[in-house]
Design an enzyme around this catalytic site. Sequence first.
Site, PDB file in Angstrom:
ATOM      1  CE  LYS A   9      -3.149   2.198   3.265  1.00  0.00           C
ATOM      2  NZ  LYS A   9      -2.272   3.361   3.386  1.00  0.00           N
ATOM      3  CE  LYS A  14       4.685   0.988  -2.663  1.00  0.00           C
ATOM      4  NZ  LYS A  14       3.795   1.597  -1.689  1.00  0.00           N
ATOM      5  CE  LYS A  40       4.338   7.778  -2.407  1.00  0.00           C
ATOM      6  NZ  LYS A  40       4.749   7.486  -1.015  1.00  0.00           N
ATOM      7  CG  ASP A 126      -2.533   1.956  -2.458  1.00  0.00           C
ATOM      8  OD1 ASP A 126      -3.098   2.546  -1.545  1.00  0.00           O
ATOM      9  OD2 ASP A 126      -1.295   1.781  -2.494  1.00  0.00           O
TER      10      ASP A 126
HETATM   11  P1  ADP Z   1       5.958   3.923   0.187  1.00  0.00           P
HETATM   12  O1  ADP Z   1       7.117   3.845  -0.731  1.00  0.00           O
HETATM   13  O2  ADP Z   1       5.363   2.588   0.474  1.00  0.00           O
HETATM   14  O3  ADP Z   1       4.921   4.900  -0.267  1.00  0.00           O
HETATM   15  P2  ADP Z   1       7.838   5.155   1.991  1.00  0.00           P
HETATM   16  O4  ADP Z   1       8.972   4.208   1.930  1.00  0.00           O
HETATM   17  O5  ADP Z   1       7.958   6.428   1.245  1.00  0.00           O
HETATM   18  O6  ADP Z   1       6.474   4.437   1.605  1.00  0.00           O
HETATM   19  O7  ADP Z   1       7.596   5.402   3.544  1.00  0.00           O
HETATM   20  C1  ADP Z   1       6.644   6.318   4.035  1.00  0.00           C
HETATM   21  C2  ADP Z   1       7.201   6.956   5.290  1.00  0.00           C
HETATM   22  O8  ADP Z   1       7.341   5.985   6.306  1.00  0.00           O
HETATM   23  C3  ADP Z   1       8.565   7.561   5.028  1.00  0.00           C
HETATM   24  O9  ADP Z   1       8.485   8.947   5.259  1.00  0.00           O
HETATM   25  C4  ADP Z   1       9.494   6.910   6.030  1.00  0.00           C
HETATM   26  O10 ADP Z   1      10.187   7.857   6.743  1.00  0.00           O
HETATM   27  C5  ADP Z   1       8.582   6.157   6.978  1.00  0.00           C
HETATM   28  N1  ADP Z   1       9.129   4.839   7.338  1.00  0.00           N
HETATM   29  C6  ADP Z   1       9.236   3.736   6.569  1.00  0.00           C
HETATM   30  N2  ADP Z   1       9.761   2.696   7.251  1.00  0.00           N
HETATM   31  C7  ADP Z   1      10.008   3.153   8.507  1.00  0.00           C
HETATM   32  C8  ADP Z   1      10.545   2.567   9.713  1.00  0.00           C
HETATM   33  N3  ADP Z   1      10.938   1.292   9.771  1.00  0.00           N
HETATM   34  N4  ADP Z   1      10.669   3.358  10.807  1.00  0.00           N
HETATM   35  C9  ADP Z   1      10.273   4.645  10.771  1.00  0.00           C
HETATM   36  N5  ADP Z   1       9.758   5.254   9.686  1.00  0.00           N
HETATM   37  C10 ADP Z   1       9.608   4.531   8.565  1.00  0.00           C
HETATM   38 MG    MG Z   2       7.369   4.803  -2.557  1.00  0.00          MG
END
Ligand code: ADP
Ligand code: MG
Length: 247
Positions: A9, A14, A40, A126
């Site tokens: 999601k 990710k 994104k 999603d």
């Molecule tokens: P996605 O790629 O799935 O959309 P992201 O990797 O960009 O998600 O992560 C979303 C937010 O969650 C980021 O801003 C990141 O800082 C935070 N995040 C991800 N994993 C962790 C973790 N293990 N501990 C703290 N924050 C995390």
């Molecule tokens: Mg991402």
Amino acid sequence: MKRIAIYGKGGIGKSTISANLSAALSERGLKVMQIGCDPKADSTMYLAREKVPTVLNVLKEKKNAIQLSDFVKEGFNGVLCVEVGGPTPGVGCAGQGIIAAFQQMKKLNAIETYQPDVVIYDVLGDVVCGGFAVPLRDGYAEDVYIISSGERMSLYAAYNISRAVQNFRSRGYATLKGLIFNSKGGENEVQRVHEALEEIGTNLFHKFPRDPVVQQCEKEKKTVIEGAPNSKLANEYRELARKVMEQ
Ligand code: ADP
Ligand code: MG
Ligand code: SF4
């Protein structure tokens, strides 16, 4: 060449996990290419330390004059960073964009040119429509990992992604290797994930704790592997890299 797809999601972690996995694999001496398949277009931001031009934007701008070097950027430790990009909001189809970008990369012989040992597709899960399922088909990814927390919506997405993988399995495409639990905290989170595993039809592959070191490194535009190489979390990402390569 190992081909991995990471689904989950939006906002579940990710890109954080993909980028740290790429960085950890590069530490093992492997040539890694990470391909962000999310409108994104921020999958590789902390590997490249800046936003990488998307295949779709470059294609729109340069048309037939497009070259690999326009959109393949070298990041931390030589990791090759690619962002597919997305359509203009409200217009077009993100899935079609992924297909167009993959075709363009094939036409320009991206894989043959760079010869990566590992390719990681970081895919928004999603909506597992035909477009976002492309990395599961046509021999793009072979190993699939789903990222989820204990939140209902991320487990729901995990279930849908697993169904999509199962749909293609009989045709010899990608296989689901497990669920990566990225903790968000909250009551009964661990229990909820464990209960959902059977329904999703997979095993728990790895668990990451919530750790503020991620945000500290993001402020410096770095992955945890680069920004806090001696942290506990960095070692967890390295452990994931080891396990993924054993698959
Ligand atoms: P996605 O790629 O799935 O959309 P992201 O990797 O960009 O998600 O992560 C979303 C937010 O969650 C980021 O801003 C990141 O800082 C935070 N995040 C991800 N994993 C962790 C973790 N293990 N501990 C703290 N924050 C995390
Ligand atoms: Mg991402
Ligand atoms: Fe395209 Fe999928 Fe969005 Fe439909 S749901 S417009 S197929 S990306």
